[in-house]
Design an enzyme around this catalytic site. Structure first.
Site: not given
Lengths: 582, 582
Positions: B446, B525, B557
């Site tokens: 991330s 995502d 995600h």
């Protein structure tokens, strides 16, 4: 969720080394093997049995060694898999590896060596040419080809090879380059016939031709300009009546040996006499004096190197290759079948049942690459890995495959992704109708990856999932990115029909895609480039198709390290486990 | 080349379950755990000790349960990871999972429940709003926000929450929605201060504020409009002087409990009195009558669920979590350090030495996500996996991290990829200068993936390799693809400075890239979308940078299944093994 057991099985199969016998010089058998992880040159001292690794880190190809020199000539990719090669030499008993020619690397795809001269065909982005070099590193471009041509042999007078020299996509001719005259002659016994892989003995050229119907060996005398059937002392060869030849050559004293091939299995003949070997496939062979050296394998037996005493007929295994019991127990029965395709054409196929799966059970239609290649009863790491991991295999030799005569092989010229795709669809049908498959996947590498993309976009409802390795999604972009050699390949495959490119490109059907697909692609692939495949992934993403993708770094189309094979097969197996078992 | 051992270790660490305590109702402790592979709701019968799995296949989030009902309220992603959720309920002793509200799914990111009402904040592509629902499934959108806002608590009179409600990227305000008046009031003790995570007790709101300097707990009375410091019966809390609070809440009888946090470790206080617990981190807690339930872990000890008798102080492990000895032996010493960054700012970091690597040895600078998050002395599967596989870890809490006060956290607002990137560079420097690292990689997921892309393009010479999970390559394209919530996130992070997007995007520097990189990205995502990352790969390909890429299918995600965690970490470990050992 334990994946460790599967991976252990996979690693164990992948680690099973390959062997390719090249020849003998100075008392040593020269061979290629992946026994230490990469495809390297080795020599085996025939008097002591000791083995020496001659190269390290993996090589691309090698010429047959010659008794005239201790040096072995080979090519190595110096471009992280982009298939730009340099020529190297190394002493047959080991020592320093040396670059032979200091020149920019090229794609070298045909190499011949007579102990003094090295003849090779190589491609740059723009040009495909014949080169001649010597062991001092002097090198000269001697002829530039306008179409696909591959050098296969050289002696003090000639270089021979073959290719689509008349620009007819359905024919191949022999070329004879005369060293004295510096000129090329094209020879074909019959206009439009396919003539392959010539081997020289003085002024004689031995090659395979379909000029008179079936694929036959013939001998052409360059100086006499005569063509003859070889005269054998024995009749076994004739009785066996091979459909094709896996390989052939002259012995030192001018006799002919040949590996005859029929329905994916081979028999070995010397001067027409069968040399008895186990059932399966001889994928490489060399005769030195009174000994035959050959590699033997089958779909469930990994390659071994055999030595046959041609006088006594005694056979011994000089390099063995044993599977762990755990693997051996899972590799099941191999069956050769034929099934009818959409148009009634009989398609030969190998079926391997896994002992690690029920019947019906998860089944993979394995599509070979090429397309001018075949799944024979010969060791294939990909197939063995799948079977050991609990998948039944149907491996069709779709139209265009080798092994079943030129008529069959030429059926895909001008029609890739057409009839051959139907043969894949009918292989699936066979597996379902014959009670083999519970769930069914399509999987392949290279042309097999292309077929996977096409099968999952044109017939998405037929498959539980697909695994496309190094596949083709867009012929137009592939052509654009190709070097001179691969442009010729596409020209021949499509018989010049550029108008078909779009129709036969998976990207044209990507909006139909819905089959979960695992895309595995070498980063530096210069045959089936990654760029169009990344674009294809963008389209799958937009269309919300379930996909996974794995780009394998620093390698190209050819896999010559076990580590890379594992990187390709590991995601494939994990993906199949998810989609084929639940 | 045996990778099986590494994979076995990795699988073993990844399989170590997580636990999050939610609360108690009808004699059962409700908690989240991955013990059966996916993050599911469980309940533990406190009288018999028997455990019941309430959901299956994984859920996204859950509200604290209430004694008023047997129903537990939770959200589930119904979009293959795209984070579009629906609300569900299930009985605390098990049974059918039921969809609560039949409406199109939305990204639900704040959920509160008082046993009757469910208040939640949710985002669509265009809108971010507050919703109120009841257990019959009646649902109403009651307020539409123009900036980031998160609901945290509800009772019969109010819904409270917090967010950047004054559109000042450096402040956060409390909102109080009155059910009777159908109106929102924004409250802040001081203009420009940061106020977070309010909890309701009748008309009182407990929250954390930096209005008076350090992060303090305060109590605001909605009706009296008074703000007070909480009065505690004991002085331990005050003596400990926490820097921040991991969590806090009211007890049923109106006392306050808090998990105080300092230098990545916590202490638990009830009414100001410390409840002694082992060193490490309490990541979730709930008080029910005279019992505290809490999850405790450290970087090298996986989470356990503890029950503390608040009368006797007796602590017992009610859900244990033991690592296999093989793993335990490899997890080394945890050290909290501070190092000076480029501008003299002290950066706190955790260093974990692996017992499976020499010193100096292969070291990973692990960059956490967020960026408003931290690596505390708390179990992290990614870090534990790396350490168990033989990598030392330096995990910097770069500027912008939580845990070190609001001043420190706010340092990245308007400067992402600026000072924080330097802190990463200086973490590397620390590892090298202090003799920890032989080879060194940067890795993160991330925001940590973003930092990895940026560090390897702006400072390619500093790293032996990089692993970027779910990273950001292009802020502009990310913004374009973001829903209302993530647009707000980007607005706040950049303090509205769109002019910085290009400068802070890794794709702007991709032509500098040369560090080998492993890119791992979830297919679906919706926070850090795949599309710009695929484009980035095209650029790496053009630039001939050695990269590998792995797109993980059908997930987004958030990773809520162990299987997916393994799919992410497996290629990372194999990649590191290649680049960090040879």
């Amino acid at each position: 969720m334990s994946i460790v057991d599967k991976i252990r099985i996979l690693e164990s199969v992948v680690k099973t080394p390959s062997y390719v016998v090249l020849g003998v010089t100075h008392g040593r058998l020269v061979y290629l093997s992946t026994v230490e992880g990469a495809a390297d040159l080795w020599s085996l001292d025939l008097s002591t049995g000791s083995k020496t690794r001659l190269t390290s880190g993996g090589i691309s190809g090698a010429a047959r060694p010659s008794e005239k020199t201790r040096l072995v000539v080979y090519t190595r990719d110096v471009s992280k898999g982009r298939e730009l090669h340099k020529l190297f030499t190394v002493d047959v008993s080991g020592g320093e590896e040396k670059i032979l020619i200091e020149a920019p690397p090229m794609r070298i795809f045909g190499i011949a060596f007579d102990g003094e001269r090295i003849a090779y065909t190589a491609a740059t982005e723009r040009e495909l040419a014949l080169y001649l070099a010597d062991l001092k590193g002097v090198c000269e471009k001697v002829y530039s080809f306008e179409s696909l041509a591959i050098a296969t042999d050289v002696n003090e007078k000639y270089v021979v090879g073959y290719g689509a020299l008349k620009k007819n996509p359905k024919s191949m001719e022999i070329f004879v380059y005369s060293l004295a005259e510096n000129s090329i002659k094209i020879y074909s016994p019959r206009e439009g016939s396919v003539n392959k892989a010539p081997r020289l003995y003085e002024t004689k050229v031995l090659f395979e031709t379909n000029a008179f119907g079936e694929n036959k060996l013939v001998v052409y005398d360059i100086e006499e300009k005569t063509l003859e059937k070889p005269e054998f002392a024995y009749r076994d060869y004739e009785k066996y009546h091979p459909v094709e030849h896996a390989s052939y050559d002259w012995t030192e004293d001018g006799r002919i040996w040949a590996v005859g091939k029929k329905n994916g299995r081979t028999k070995f003949f010397l001067d027409g006499k069968e040399i008895p070997l186990p059932e399966g496939f001889i994928s490489s062979a060399a005769i030195h004096r009174d000994k035959l050296y050959a590699t033997h394998s089958s779909l469930v037996k990994p390659p071994k190197v055999l030595e046959v005493d041609l006088t006594t007929g005694e056979t011994r295994v000089i390099i063995d290759n044993k599977l762990p019991r755990e693997i051996e127990e899972k590799l099941g029965e191999v069956k050769f079948i034929k099934y009818k395709s959409f148009d009634g054409l009989e398609i030969p196929a190998f079926v391997v049942k896994s002992k690690g799966a029920p019947v019906p059970g998860p089944t993979v239609v394995y599509v070979h690459g090429g397309p001018w290649s075949e799944v024979a009863d010969s060791w294939r790491t990909m197939i063995a890995s799948l079977v050991a991991c609990g998948y039944h295999i149907v491996a069709p030799n779709f139209r265009g495959s080798t092994g079943y005569g030129e008529y069959f092989r030429l059926l895909d010229i001008g029609d890739p992704g057409g009839g051959d795709l139907q043969d894949i669809i009918y292989a699936r049908k066979w597996a379902v109708e014959n009670g083999l498959a519970s769930k069914i996947a399509v999987m392949g590498y290279s042309y097999g990856g292309y077929m996977t993309f096409l099968a999952t976009t044109k017939y998405p409802e037929l498959w539980d999932c697909g695994v496309a390795g190094a596949g083709i999604t867009d012929w137009e972009e592939l052509y654009e990115l190709s070097d001179a050699l691969f442009k010729q390949f596409v020209n021949i495959l499509f018989a010049g029909r550029k108008d078909l490119w779009k129709e036969r490109s998976p990207v044209s059907y990507v909006d139909n895609a819905k089959t979960p697909i695992c895309v595995i692609h070498p980063q530096n692939d210069s045959r089936t480039p990654l760029r169009p495949v990344l674009k294809y992934l963008q389209r799958l993403l937009e269309n919300r198709v379930s996909f996974e993708a794995h780009v394998i770094p620093d390698i190209g189309h050819a896999i010559n390290r076990l580590e890379d094979m594992l990187k390709i097969l590991l995601p494939a197996i994990l993906f199949l486990e998810k989609h084929m078992r639940r």
